[in-house]
Design an enzyme around this catalytic site. Structure first.
Site, short mmCIF file in Angstrom:
data_model
loop_
_atom_site.label_atom_id
_atom_site.label_comp_id
_atom_site.label_asym_id
_atom_site.label_seq_id
_atom_site.Cartn_x
_atom_site.Cartn_y
_atom_site.Cartn_z
N HIS A 1 0.95 -1.43 0.04
CA HIS A 1 -0.13 0.22 0.07
C HIS A 1 0.76 1.14 0.02
CE1 HIS A 1 -3.60 2.36 1.92
NE2 HIS A 1 -2.45 3.04 1.81
N GLU A 2 1.93 1.29 0.90
CA GLU A 2 2.62 2.57 1.02
C GLU A 2 3.62 2.58 -0.17
OE1 GLU A 2 1.79 4.57 3.30
OE2 GLU A 2 0.56 3.20 4.37
N HIS B 1 1.93 4.26 -3.27
CA HIS B 1 1.72 5.59 -2.80
C HIS B 1 3.07 6.32 -3.48
CE1 HIS B 1 -1.78 6.40 -0.55
NE2 HIS B 1 -1.42 5.76 0.51
ZN ZN Z 1 -2.37 5.13 2.28
#
Ligand code: ZN
Length: 395
Positions: free
Chosen positions: A72-73, A76
């Site tokens: 998830h990170e 980003h």
């Molecule tokens: Zn996030």
């Protein structure tokens, strides 16, 4: 989550394309709690197994869960980079993960894509783990083995849903901001609104946490309360930064700098500076020059306070300076907002302003910015109104 605040890495796991990836010590606590809860409560409650198989399944599920957080990170970070926004670090900690960006998206579209990448990846993982569970069931694998992907798609769905709550600094808050920004063409106003929703949500979580704690006498209630406190403080900080930027919107570096700052030889002692130079100037910082007249660094005058009076006579200002390589450089015609970004990246260091022929034209310190905000605030809102209409629309 995307955040600029103070989560520090304690253990470096490695780097992803030059971005340090690490974990905060608190992640060990969460890893332990999640694994224990799965092995001792969740899996034995619904599946047949032995103590050892519960623990193996719980460990596999925990590792894949933390892998999901990391994915998830990293998503980003990947999208941020693609839009020219630097990524300082990726850290897993108590409340999941944080990607710390070293800059800001230039357009609402980029802001949206950077924020949406995280929940998008979590939703993708929902699909992957649900698919694995479906395949297992198709070939007749049930029970504890299938419980692992089953738990993983549910927890990733929860992660995506929580992050999509439109409260900064959660991803949903960033998505909200990008929408408001697109509509109003005013990034700072959009940030303030998203941050206010964020602090409101933080307070709500704190209240829910305490209610759970009191009602059930259960320490798990404290977790939402702490998460709420973290979100509240991060949102308040964001709102503060956005307000500062709003106050400085439309101004140029030349409007806020101290022009023609004193340039003093690095061999000068603190005593000489205090007695012979400072009485003549009103400034928060002086330029420090070497014996050949080259600009060597900057001395914020507050650094003098760290020198005991008895050492003033034998401490040279060259020993106290911030070396020029670490000092942000600005041009007089540059927007103050851009300089603000550089100064915060340099840890709040004052900046030097160089003219077209690279001669020292001024210095900008946090004090300069404070005074500008103060005078702007004490005048009516008319000036800032005309400034924001002056075409300084980002992107
Ligand atoms: Zn996030």
């Amino acid at each position: 989550m995307i955040e600029d605040g103070g989560v520090r890495q304690s253990i470096r796991l490695g780097t992803y394309r030059g971005v340090p990836v690490g974990v905060h010590w608190s992640v060990a606590v969460i890893f332990g709690l999640v694994t224990w809860e799965l092995a001792d409560i969740v899996f034995p409650g619904s599946y047949v197994g032995t103590r050892a198989t519960y623990w193996v399944a719980a460990l596999v599920a925990s590792v894949l869960f933390f892998g999901s957080l990391l994915a998830h990170e990293i998503s980003h970070a990947v999208v941020a980079r693609r839009h020219g926004v630097a990524v300082r670090s990726i850290t897993l900690w108590l409340f999941g993960g944080v990607a710390q960006l070293g800059g800001e998206a230039l357009t609402p579209g980029a802001d949206f894509r950077i924020a949406a990448a995280g929940p998008g990846t979590s939703l993708l993982l929902v699909g992957v783990f649900a698919g694995v569970q479906g395949l297992m069931s198709a070939v007749g694998v049930h029970g504890l083995v299938a419980a692992v992907p089953s738990w993983l798609w549910k927890i990733n769905l929860l992660l995506a849903a929580f992050n999509l709550i439109p409260a900064a600094p959660l991803d949903g808050g960033r998505i909200l901001r990008s929408g408001l920004w697109m509509r109003s063409h005013d990034r700072n106003r959009a940030t303030v609104t998203a941050a206010r929703v964020g602090s409101g949500f933080g307070i709500l979580l704190i209240a829910v946490g305490f209610a759970l704690f009191v009602r059930y006498d259960n320490l798990y209630g404290l977790w939402p309360a702490f998460l709420g406190w973290f979100l509240f403080t991060a949102a308040r900080a964001e709102e503060g930064v956005a307000k500062v930027r709003r106050g400085l919107q439309g101004l140029r570096v030349a409007d806020v700098m101290t022009p023609h700052p004193p340039a003093i030889a690095s061999s000068t002692t603190v005593a000489e500076l205090v007695h012979h130079h400072l009485p003549w100037y009103r400034t928060d910082a002086v330029a420090v020059v070497g014996s050949t007249g080259w600009l060597e660094g900057i001395l914020p005058l507050e650094r003098i306070n760290s020198v005991p009076p008895l050492s003033h006579a034998d401490t040279r200002i060259g020993q106290l300076e911030i070396p020029i390589a670490a000092v942000p450089v600005a041009r007089p015609e540059e927007p103050v907002e851009d300089l603000l970004q550089k100064m915060s990246e340099a840890g709040g260091s004052p900046a030097v302003v160089l003219d077209a022929s690279n001669r020292l034209a001024g210095i900008v310190t946090a004090g300069n910015l404070d005074r500008t905000l103060h005078t702007a605030g004490s005048r009516s809102g008319a000036r800032s109104g005309s400034q924001s209409g002056a075409g300084s629309v980002p992107g």
